[in-house]
Design a protein around this motif. Structure first.
Motif, short mmCIF file in Angstrom:
data_model
loop_
_atom_site.label_atom_id
_atom_site.label_comp_id
_atom_site.label_asym_id
_atom_site.label_seq_id
_atom_site.Cartn_x
_atom_site.Cartn_y
_atom_site.Cartn_z
N PRO A 43 -38.17 -3.61 -12.07
CA PRO A 43 -38.37 -2.19 -12.41
C PRO A 43 -37.37 -1.31 -11.66
O PRO A 43 -37.20 -1.45 -10.45
CB PRO A 43 -39.80 -1.90 -11.95
N HIS A 44 -36.72 -0.40 -12.39
CA HIS A 44 -35.66 0.40 -11.79
C HIS A 44 -35.44 1.68 -12.59
O HIS A 44 -35.97 1.83 -13.70
CB HIS A 44 -34.35 -0.39 -11.74
N ALA A 45 -34.64 2.56 -12.03
CA ALA A 45 -34.15 3.74 -12.74
C ALA A 45 -32.67 3.88 -12.45
O ALA A 45 -32.21 3.55 -11.35
CB ALA A 45 -34.90 4.99 -12.27
N VAL A 46 -31.91 4.36 -13.43
CA VAL A 46 -30.48 4.62 -13.28
C VAL A 46 -30.28 6.12 -13.45
O VAL A 46 -30.78 6.70 -14.42
CB VAL A 46 -29.66 3.85 -14.35
N VAL A 47 -29.58 6.73 -12.49
CA VAL A 47 -29.40 8.17 -12.52
C VAL A 47 -27.92 8.52 -12.34
O VAL A 47 -27.29 8.11 -11.37
CB VAL A 47 -30.22 8.85 -11.39
N ASP A 48 -27.40 9.30 -13.28
CA ASP A 48 -26.04 9.84 -13.18
C ASP A 48 -26.15 11.17 -12.44
O ASP A 48 -26.70 12.14 -12.96
CB ASP A 48 -25.46 10.04 -14.58
N LEU A 49 -25.66 11.21 -11.21
CA LEU A 49 -25.81 12.40 -10.37
C LEU A 49 -25.09 13.61 -10.95
O LEU A 49 -25.54 14.75 -10.75
CB LEU A 49 -25.35 12.11 -8.95
N ASP A 50 -24.00 13.41 -11.68
CA ASP A 50 -23.31 14.54 -12.29
C ASP A 50 -24.23 15.31 -13.23
O ASP A 50 -24.16 16.54 -13.32
CB ASP A 50 -22.05 14.10 -13.03
N ALA A 51 -25.09 14.60 -13.94
CA ALA A 51 -26.00 15.26 -14.88
C ALA A 51 -26.99 16.17 -14.14
O ALA A 51 -27.44 17.16 -14.69
CB ALA A 51 -26.74 14.23 -15.72
N LEU A 52 -27.31 15.83 -12.90
CA LEU A 52 -28.29 16.61 -12.13
C LEU A 52 -27.68 17.84 -11.49
O LEU A 52 -28.40 18.71 -11.01
CB LEU A 52 -28.93 15.74 -11.05
N ARG A 53 -26.36 17.93 -11.46
CA ARG A 53 -25.68 19.07 -10.84
C ARG A 53 -24.96 19.95 -11.86
O ARG A 53 -24.35 20.94 -11.51
CB ARG A 53 -24.70 18.59 -9.77
N ARG A 54 -25.05 19.58 -13.13
CA ARG A 54 -24.25 20.23 -14.17
C ARG A 54 -24.86 21.57 -14.60
O ARG A 54 -25.54 21.65 -15.62
CB ARG A 54 -24.10 19.30 -15.36
N ASN A 65 -22.30 22.08 -6.67
CA ASN A 65 -23.75 22.23 -6.84
C ASN A 65 -24.55 21.18 -6.07
O ASN A 65 -25.51 20.62 -6.59
CB ASN A 65 -24.12 22.19 -8.32
N GLY A 66 -24.17 20.95 -4.82
CA GLY A 66 -24.87 19.95 -4.01
C GLY A 66 -26.32 20.28 -3.75
O GLY A 66 -27.18 19.39 -3.76
N ALA A 67 -26.63 21.55 -3.54
CA ALA A 67 -28.02 21.94 -3.28
C ALA A 67 -28.88 21.70 -4.53
O ALA A 67 -30.01 21.18 -4.43
CB ALA A 67 -28.09 23.40 -2.84
N LEU A 68 -28.36 22.06 -5.68
CA LEU A 68 -29.09 21.82 -6.94
C LEU A 68 -29.26 20.32 -7.16
O LEU A 68 -30.35 19.87 -7.55
CB LEU A 68 -28.34 22.45 -8.10
N LEU A 69 -28.21 19.56 -6.91
CA LEU A 69 -28.29 18.10 -7.05
C LEU A 69 -29.42 17.55 -6.18
O LEU A 69 -30.24 16.75 -6.65
CB LEU A 69 -26.97 17.45 -6.65
N ALA A 70 -29.49 17.95 -4.93
CA ALA A 70 -30.52 17.43 -4.02
C ALA A 70 -31.93 17.75 -4.52
O ALA A 70 -32.81 16.89 -4.50
CB ALA A 70 -30.30 17.99 -2.61
N ARG A 71 -32.13 18.98 -4.97
CA ARG A 71 -33.46 19.36 -5.48
C ARG A 71 -33.83 18.54 -6.72
O ARG A 71 -34.95 18.03 -6.84
CB ARG A 71 -33.52 20.85 -5.79
#
Length: 186
Positions: A43-54, A65-71
């Motif tokens: 069981p796993h998850a794959v996350v593209d960090l660019d999508a979380l900061r875009r 957008n490092g702060a947004l990425l972290a949240r």
């Protein structure tokens, strides 16, 4: 601490960060690792960090957008753990020890990092294929060189895997072996 000769199992980090310059193959490798973990029933998850900061525009004091990425990553990781993920595969960039620490804080876990490296000529070829002529392509070509130099001097990598000339499955297997997530010993 484990005594010498002990048969106690070493605890491996549950979070892998694929780090590297733009065009190194982080997202492609993360997807291939996800496929291998799925084949192995893990069981796993794959996350593209660019999508979380875009989000545009980025604050003037937070270029990427490092702060947004972290949240966002904190919420995604919490939801992945709650949904039963045992491992988290992140595709993104940590330029500094502080960046890595921020990611670890967001996922509430220790992270093992693997830098994907690619020769300058192959990197250029990939970016020319991926981006048509124009400002976006030029930005990526410039950023790739800049980021590669930054990562050369960064002390954030536990492992390094070359991706030149190899297919995604071979790279994914090499990363899993490097970080200790290869097939379990039976």
């Amino acid at each position: 601490m484990t005594a010498p000769g002990s048969t106690a199992r070493r605890v491996l980090p549950r979070v892998l960060l694929l780090n590297g310059t733009v065009g190194a193959g982080k997202t492609t490798t993360a997807d291939a690792i996800g496929a291998l973990l799925r084949e192995r029933g893990l069981p796993h998850a794959v996350v593209d960090l660019d999508a979380l900061r875009r989000v545009w525009p980025a604050p003037s004091d937070d270029r990427f957008n490092g702060a947004l990425l972290a949240r966002n990553l904190a919420a995604v990781a919490r939801n992945a753990w709650d949904a039963g993920a045992d491992r988290l595969v992140l595709a993104g960039v940590a330029e500094t020890v502080e960046d890595r620490s921020a990611l670890e804080e967001a996922v509430a876990e220790t992270i093992v990092t693997c830098r994907l490296v690619v020769t300058a000529s192959e990197l250029r070829r990939r970016l020319l294929v991926r981006h048509g002529p124009g400002a976006e392509r030029d930005w990526h070509l410039d950023r790739a060189e800049e980021l590669d130099a930054v990562l050369d001097g960064a002390d954030v990598h536990d492992h390094v895997v070359s991706v030149d000339g190899d297919d995604r499955g071979r790279v994914a297997t090499a990363v899993l072996d490097a970080v200790g997530w290869g097939p379990p010993v039976r």
